[in-house]
Enzyme design. Structure first.
Site, PDB file in Angstrom:
ATOM      1  N   ASP A  80      53.330  48.345  40.011  1.00  0.00           N
ATOM      2  CA  ASP A  80      51.919  48.100  39.553  1.00  0.00           C
ATOM      3  C   ASP A  80      51.498  48.979  38.480  1.00  0.00           C
ATOM      4  O   ASP A  80      52.451  49.759  37.824  1.00  0.00           O
ATOM      5  CB  ASP A  80      51.012  49.089  40.737  1.00  0.00           C
ATOM      6  CG  ASP A  80      51.118  48.209  41.795  1.00  0.00           C
ATOM      7  OD1 ASP A  80      51.947  47.420  42.013  1.00  0.00           O
ATOM      8  OD2 ASP A  80      50.040  48.699  42.863  1.00  0.00           O
ATOM      9  N   HIS A 226      55.480  52.197  40.444  1.00  0.00           N
ATOM     10  CA  HIS A 226      54.871  51.968  39.540  1.00  0.00           C
ATOM     11  C   HIS A 226      55.686  51.928  38.259  1.00  0.00           C
ATOM     12  O   HIS A 226      56.651  53.094  38.067  1.00  0.00           O
ATOM     13  CB  HIS A 226      53.731  52.757  39.230  1.00  0.00           C
ATOM     14  CG  HIS A 226      52.694  53.116  40.407  1.00  0.00           C
ATOM     15  ND1 HIS A 226      52.691  53.734  41.581  1.00  0.00           N
ATOM     16  CD2 HIS A 226      51.313  52.775  40.430  1.00  0.00           C
ATOM     17  CE1 HIS A 226      51.914  53.322  42.433  1.00  0.00           C
ATOM     18  NE2 HIS A 226      51.058  52.816  41.421  1.00  0.00           N
TER      19      HIS A 226
HETATM   20 NI    NI Z   1      47.495  50.465  40.341  1.00  0.00          NI
END
Ligand code: NI
Length: 263
Positions: A80, A226
């Site tokens: 992400d 991430h």
């Molecule tokens: Ni996010």
């Protein structure tokens, strides 16, 4: 005399070559055995691939997925908040080296800045999902504002890659049931949550991120990470290696959804 010379010479040569011929025969048969074993293994692999599950993306039945209901050893790894100008290309190199396909939930403002990274993701077989325009907390927003967050990002991804996203992930996992239902109707997106969260954004260290992702993995699982954090990228080679050793295969989220309720 001439004939005797030849036959003597022949006999001597035969005796001299016997060990060589024997060794040669042994080497050949050993090689043959190895080749046979390799061919058998290859054909087994081929059969397995041919008889594997159908991963063609389907129309998602649910408004939201935190995991997929299957006992087959498939996982989706998701990244992400990118793309990031250096961390994401390095991650793409790692995924390529491990022949792993991932799903990237990109933020629209980053997607606008680095469209070439989005094109690389698609060219290398990854999936791109919508993570809103500016990482908005959707539960705070009006329907019109949610539509803008997702609509502008949808168009940005489509313009950059020629491929429309099929999924969204709400920032912070914050989304109401009615928003999920409305987003599915309006955009066709299921809201994708996760089954394993290593909390890598808190920077707990490479080995902690690795062990959390590996120990949390179950069939049908969706792993969250991430690609904007360098230590997360540092953890990924060991994560992929250890999960593959445990028999898992990595697919995109849309491919994983195709396995929902199968096996
Ligand atoms: Ni996010």
């Amino acid at each position: 005399m001439k004939a005797l010379t030849i036959s003597t010479f022949g006999l001597v040569m035969l005796l001299a070559l016997t060990p060589v011929l024997q060794t040669g025969c042994q080497t050949m048969s050993k090689e043959e055995r190895q080749a046979k074993r390799a061919a058998k293994k290859k054909s087994k692999k081929g059969n397995k691939a041919r008889s594997g599950p159908d991963l063609t993306p389907v129309v998602p039945q649910r408004d939201s997925y935190g995991r997929v209901n299957t006992s087959l050893p498939f996982l989706a790894i998701t990244f992400d908040d990118g793309p990031h100008p250096t961390n994401t290309p390095r991650l793409l190199d790692i995924l390529k080296a491990h022949d792993v396909k991932a799903t990237f939930f990109v933020v629209g403002t980053n997607a606008r800045r680095y469209p070439q990274i989005l094109r690389r993701m698609i060219a290398e077989g990854h999936e791109i999902g919508n993570h809103t325009l500016d990482h908005a907390k959707l539960t705070n927003l009006s329907p019109a504002a949610v539509e803008k967050e997702l609509g502008v990002t949808h168009q940005t991804i489509l313009d950059a890659t020629g491929v429309a996203p099929r999924l969204m992930r709400p920032p912070y996992g914050a989304i109401t049931a009615s928003q999920k239902s409305w987003i599915k109707k309006k955009f066709g997106y299921p809201s994708i949550l996760w089954s394993v969260d290593p909390e890598d954004w808190k920077r707990p260290g490479v080995s902690v991120v690795t062990s959390r992702l590996v120990s949390g993995a179950r069939p049908g699982g969706i792993l969250l990470a991430h690609d904007i954090h360098k230590p997360t990228i540092d953890a990924i080679p060991a994560v992929l290696q250890q999960l593959k050793q445990r028999g898992f295969q990595f697919v995109t989220v849309s491919q994983l959804i195709a396995l929902d309720g199968k096996g």
